[in-house]
Design a protein around this motif. Sequence first.
Motif, short mmCIF file in Angstrom:
data_model
loop_
_atom_site.label_atom_id
_atom_site.label_comp_id
_atom_site.label_asym_id
_atom_site.label_seq_id
_atom_site.Cartn_x
_atom_site.Cartn_y
_atom_site.Cartn_z
N ARG A 471 0.81 -1.22 0.00
CA ARG A 471 0.00 0.00 0.00
C ARG A 471 0.85 1.27 0.00
O ARG A 471 0.55 2.23 -0.73
CB ARG A 471 -0.93 -0.02 1.24
CG ARG A 471 -1.63 1.31 1.53
CD ARG A 471 -2.60 1.68 0.41
NE ARG A 471 -3.15 3.01 0.59
CZ ARG A 471 -2.63 4.13 0.05
NH1 ARG A 471 -1.52 4.07 -0.67
NH2 ARG A 471 -3.21 5.29 0.24
N GLU A 472 1.89 1.30 0.78
CA GLU A 472 2.68 2.52 0.92
C GLU A 472 3.48 2.85 -0.34
O GLU A 472 4.01 3.96 -0.48
CB GLU A 472 3.61 2.41 2.12
CG GLU A 472 4.68 1.33 2.02
CD GLU A 472 4.22 -0.03 2.53
OE1 GLU A 472 5.08 -0.86 2.83
OE2 GLU A 472 2.98 -0.24 2.63
N GLU A 483 -6.60 3.64 -1.35
CA GLU A 483 -6.84 2.28 -0.85
C GLU A 483 -7.63 1.50 -1.89
O GLU A 483 -8.75 1.88 -2.26
CB GLU A 483 -7.64 2.35 0.45
CG GLU A 483 -6.96 3.12 1.57
CD GLU A 483 -6.02 2.24 2.38
OE1 GLU A 483 -6.06 1.02 2.18
OE2 GLU A 483 -5.26 2.80 3.19
N PRO A 485 -8.11 -2.30 -1.67
CA PRO A 485 -7.77 -3.60 -1.08
C PRO A 485 -8.35 -4.79 -1.84
O PRO A 485 -7.86 -5.91 -1.67
CB PRO A 485 -8.38 -3.51 0.32
CG PRO A 485 -9.49 -2.53 0.19
CD PRO A 485 -9.02 -1.53 -0.82
N THR A 515 -4.00 -3.01 -3.36
CA THR A 515 -3.07 -2.48 -2.36
C THR A 515 -3.11 -3.38 -1.13
O THR A 515 -4.18 -3.67 -0.61
CB THR A 515 -3.42 -1.04 -1.98
OG1 THR A 515 -4.78 -0.95 -1.55
CG2 THR A 515 -3.24 -0.11 -3.18
N VAL A 517 -2.17 -4.13 2.68
CA VAL A 517 -1.90 -3.34 3.89
C VAL A 517 -1.48 -4.21 5.05
O VAL A 517 -0.49 -3.94 5.73
CB VAL A 517 -3.14 -2.51 4.28
CG1 VAL A 517 -2.91 -1.78 5.60
CG2 VAL A 517 -3.47 -1.51 3.18
N ARG A 518 -2.23 -5.24 5.34
CA ARG A 518 -2.14 -5.94 6.62
C ARG A 518 -0.76 -6.55 6.84
O ARG A 518 -0.34 -7.45 6.13
CB ARG A 518 -3.23 -6.99 6.71
CG ARG A 518 -4.64 -6.37 6.71
CD ARG A 518 -5.71 -7.41 6.47
NE ARG A 518 -5.77 -8.39 7.53
CZ ARG A 518 -6.45 -9.53 7.42
NH1 ARG A 518 -7.10 -9.81 6.33
NH2 ARG A 518 -6.47 -10.38 8.44
N ARG A 524 1.59 -10.30 2.29
CA ARG A 524 2.36 -9.06 2.35
C ARG A 524 3.84 -9.35 2.58
O ARG A 524 4.71 -8.73 1.95
CB ARG A 524 1.82 -8.14 3.44
CG ARG A 524 2.62 -6.84 3.55
CD ARG A 524 2.13 -5.90 4.61
NE ARG A 524 3.11 -4.84 4.80
CZ ARG A 524 3.08 -3.66 4.17
NH1 ARG A 524 2.10 -3.41 3.32
NH2 ARG A 524 4.00 -2.76 4.40
#
Length: 588
Positions: A471-472, A483, A485, A515, A517-518, A524
């Motif tokens: 995401r970043e 966002e 997701p 994206t 995130v977690r 991830r």
Amino acid sequence: MIIAGINMFHADAAAVLVRDGVLIAAVEEERFRRVKHWTGFPAQALAWCLKQGGMSLADVDHVAINQDNWANLAGKLKFVLSRPPSRQLLLDRWRNRRARASLPDLIARAFPGEAFRGRVHRVEHHLAHLSSAFHVSPFREAALLSIDGFGDFASAAWGAGTDMDIRIDGRIDFPHSLGIFYQAMTQYLGFPHYGDEYKVMGLSAYGAPAHKDAMRRIVTTGTDGRYALNLDYFRHHREPVAHVTQAGAPEFDDLFSAELEDLLGPRRRAGEALTPRHRDIACSVQAIYEEALFNLLNALQHSTGMMQLALAGGCAMNSSANGKIARMTAFRQVYVPPAAGDAGGALGAAFAVWHRLGGARRFRMDSADWGPSFSRDEIARELAATSDALREASCVVADIGHDDVLCHHVARAIADGQVVGWFQGGCEWGPRALGHRSILCDPRRADMKAVLNEKTKRREAFRPFAPSILREEAGAWFEEDGEVPFMSQVFQVRPEKRTLIPAVTHADGSGRLQTVVRGGVLFRRLIEAFRDLTGVPMLLNTSFNESEPIVCTPREALDCFLRTKMDSLVMGPFVIERASRQGPLGAP
């Protein structure tokens, strides 16, 4: 309070389970039946949800269904009186209704010997869609739009949501529908199956909107945001065209009339090569769909004054249009749930009933892994049961118990050009593989689309593959930064980055991104490991299937792996690798 939500007798039959306002389980029936877009009563999905919740049918207080035959009755009567449909169409609809048993009867058949003592609630189709987006979104207030083919005699409904309340301000009734327009043009372009609209969306990137003037004769828009079809070009309002059965995939006869071919030329027939004319028509279809959608959204934003949008319905799967909403309207944030289509109506019906009965908002859907998952021991047992087939295919199985080691080795295999099946955690809710039932590849390789199609997917060369990105890092690689997701929006890849990730950059410079995130999710960590090796913070991610629903169980994953040329399969801590590709995954 226990609420079961059900979508049945629409495409993508599904069930969900909500306990005290929190989602417990959600899954489509097709994952069990192994038939794409399966219709009918979702008996197996509901049974699994109850098992996942550790309860029986007797524990369910309420069952919510996303269909209300009494909704929009005035609109139905007005249509029948003003434009009488054929007697055959009315007779077919009456027979379909008679053939479908009542919901309590269906439950009794699916769960013999179990008593259901709860109440049944019918939730209007578009209200269920709106709830499926707003009530699980991060927004406490938002403008709302549901847009699809049809449900309860309407093709769209819009309004606003505040906390628990949904207000519907307007609708567009049968027979006018952007979903029907897009589906009819999908048929015209030679893609006959239900759900093929994404093929037209992918093809549109290769053409020019040379037929927009003709499309404006088919779809008209008004200053109030409404749209209308020129019904001379359609059949759905006067003849039976839909075949949504009690069991199986939905089928449709031609939705368009002969007049459409008079306007645009002959339809593309099965097996006929795609020509520049077909590509330009696809581009024009997408352009006019977007024109009508943004016209409606601008009117909605003006009337509500809100900057957040919650979007659902089958048309909300048009990720190309979704990705342009921030550019073409004043909306700044967009939430599209992972199951925006009819399956999501089961979720929305359940949450609509929860809030109707006074329940507070307690749940936000920021992940999609709500389906069946399997333990290490269950995967190990399936590998043991398949050991003969694995040996016959010259496969080696390794148990890599440490997550960081596993991710490093898988990242290295992907960087070395392997096509890797990735089976982790719960099956995704909705049609997108989001890092739980995925096939993963290197986005840097220009030949990877061809390699993937040759080894596994075997799909049309014009269809793109999607990137899953940290995401970043999204703003550094895409022109938009937000966002996404659930892989529900298409953004433009920054021009200077396109040559670095050709496998996930479409013909028009775009990518349908996810994206990620977690931080605690293994997917991830895998992307992070790939970034550490290559400097590229994303992977090519496509669904783990081959002309079938996304795999659900370890056996289905193994079957898909063995009948294709996939290089490696990772299930839980286990790595299965063909002898010809032994190397980075062979041992820790």
